[in-house]
Design an enzyme around this catalytic site. Structure first.
Site, mmCIF file in Angstrom:
data_model
loop_
_atom_site.group_PDB
_atom_site.id
_atom_site.type_symbol
_atom_site.label_atom_id
_atom_site.label_comp_id
_atom_site.label_asym_id
_atom_site.label_seq_id
_atom_site.Cartn_x
_atom_site.Cartn_y
_atom_site.Cartn_z
ATOM 1 N N ASP A 1 0.856 -1.180 0.000
ATOM 2 C CA ASP A 1 0.000 0.000 0.000
ATOM 3 C C ASP A 1 0.891 1.229 0.000
ATOM 4 O OD1 ASP A 1 -2.813 1.240 0.570
ATOM 5 O OD2 ASP A 1 -1.487 2.154 2.056
ATOM 6 N N GLU B 1 0.932 5.634 0.599
ATOM 7 C CA GLU B 1 0.272 6.870 1.017
ATOM 8 C C GLU B 1 0.885 8.008 0.216
ATOM 9 O OE1 GLU B 1 -2.329 7.081 3.044
ATOM 10 O OE2 GLU B 1 -2.276 4.899 3.319
ATOM 11 N N HIS C 1 -5.053 4.631 7.582
ATOM 12 C CA HIS C 1 -4.461 5.313 6.421
ATOM 13 C C HIS C 1 -2.955 5.484 6.603
ATOM 14 C CE1 HIS C 1 -8.152 6.095 4.209
ATOM 15 N NE2 HIS C 1 -8.712 6.469 5.340
ATOM 16 N N ASP D 1 -2.805 -0.417 6.792
ATOM 17 C CA ASP D 1 -3.801 -0.674 5.750
ATOM 18 C C ASP D 1 -3.560 -1.997 5.042
ATOM 19 O OD1 ASP D 1 -4.836 1.725 6.469
ATOM 20 O OD2 ASP D 1 -4.519 2.736 4.545
#
Length: 406
Positions: free
Chosen positions: A22, A24, A169, A174
């Site tokens: 993941d 950000e 987040h 996540d």
């Protein structure tokens, strides 16, 4: 130093593993502005056991301009102070490449978002990006298989549906939430497939993928019996066989559950079938998602019925009353000797939330009249079936009704 940061040697193995990852990013301020990679996190799993086989890898990424850090990012812990001392992407590109390249990539919306961010980051430093051996994007996968039971299929909604807590987040959190959601969805689907008699096999309208709805037609004569699956593309047939139809979703008979339907018309005592038995039903208002689903079923079933020789007048399942779409839920009766009972299970839901079954020793139309009054709310579990006598159409047969007590 963050967990596993700056080193991916522990994640390099000989077997083909799944890497859940993941990213950000910054939020673009206007059209045409690109997102900036600020954090990358990944875990490496054995595909057979879904256990982590190496240390997780997570790192912040220092952007060229710290001005991309917003208050929302600061609240998540991706702060200017932390990013100021993080490595730039060019310093950790080798690590991220080693983590991802040649493995099975997995994540939520990684096809359209996370993998795109990774490719752009490598392009900015003039390097070829890592390539997956295969990609598992859980967003379209769960939308297709699990359906929209949790709403719009965002990770936060899925996590809330399974009571997994709020989405943080942050990349590593996540990633692990994504894996937990996938496990929960897989378990529910496994149980529904293997124990349909316990879980009922009833789907909410948002669980349904229209592309997996089909009409199965069984043609039989005294000489043979064959099963034919029909769709809108089916060629016309002229066999003079006895026909029976079944509306299916993913090869199982279509059964639906709808919570909180409002009764429009209650049980009418004067309707009878050809044998003089009470012909019982209620009419309920329906939401838009159920309307769209039943209109689709209506269309493909009418076309299929006509292609297989039906000349009956088609009666559409949805009726408009006062600009409100409604459907009729049939409450069948079964006869044993001189006694008639309801195969439909009827329950009463009290204001406290307690649910108790209503037992009927015999058909009691007057009692049903009192149970289902206009304006009452009912949870309906019903099958979607086809009839073809003088008229033809879709009939909704109530299997279970839960009446909200007044």
């Amino acid at each position: 130093m963050e967990e596993g940061e700056g080193s991916s040697s522990a994640m390099v193995g000989e077997e083909l593993e799944i890497v859940f990852f993941d990213v950000e990013t910054s939020m673009p301020w206007g059209p045409g502005e690109r997102r900036t990679l600020l954090e990358f996190g990944a875990i490496l799993l054995c595909p057979r056991q879904l256990v982590e086989v190496a240390r997780p890898f997570v790192t912040l990424v220092r952007p060229t301009d710290l001005g991309v850090v917003t208050e929302a990012l600061e609240r998540k812990g991706i702060t200017r102070d932390a990013l100021e001392y993080a490595p730039p992407f060019c310093d950790i590109a080798d690590n991220i490449h080693d983590v991802l390249h040649g493995r099975i990539w997995a994540g939520h919306n990684i096809d359209l978002f996370d993998s795109k961010i990774i490719r752009e980051a490598f392009a900015e430093i003039g390097r070829s990006p890592p390539e997956p051996k295969w990609m598992i994007d859980t967003l379209p996968l769960l939308t297709q298989t699990f359906g929209r039971r949790a709403g719009n299929m965002k990770m936060a909604n899925l996590a809330d549906y399974f009571h997994l807590g709020p989405q943080i987040h942050r990349s590593l959190d996540d990633v692990r939430m994504n894996l937990d959601v996938l496990k929960c969805c897989s378990t529910v689907l496994f149980l529904e497939e293997n124990f349909p008699e316990v879980l009922g096999g009833f789907l909410e309208p948002n669980d349904i993928s229209l592309e997996f709805i089909q009409v199965s037609v069984s043609l039989s004569s005294c000489l043979d019996k064959r099963n034919i699956t029909s769709s809108l593309r089916t060629n016309s047939h002229s066999y003079q066989f006895e026909r029976s139809f079944c509306i299916r979703h993913n090869d199982s008979p279509l059964q639906l559950r709808c919570i909180g339907l409002r009764v429009h018309y209650g049980v009418h005592p004067n309707y009878q079938d050809s044998e003089g038995r009470p012909k019982l039903s209620i009419v309920v208002d329906i939401p838009e998602n159920l309307r769209e689903l039943l209109e689709f079923c209506d269309e493909i079933t009418e076309i299929t019925s006509q292609k297989f020789g039906s000349t009956s007048t088609w009666c559409h399942v949805i009726k408009e009353y006062g600009n409100r779409p409604t459907v009729r839920l049939n409450i069948p009766t079964t006869v044993s000797g001189d006694d008639a009972t309801y195969p439909t299970e009827i329950y009463l839901k009290e204001a406290s939330g307690n649910i108790r079954k209503k037992d009927f020793s015999k058909v009691d139309v007057a009692e049903l009249e009192f149970l289902f009054l206009p304006g009452d709310m009912v949870d309906a579990f019903f099958s979607v079936e086809l009839y073809d006598y003088k008229n033809a159409g879709i009939r909704l047969v109530a299997k279970k009704l839960v009446v909200h007590c007044r």
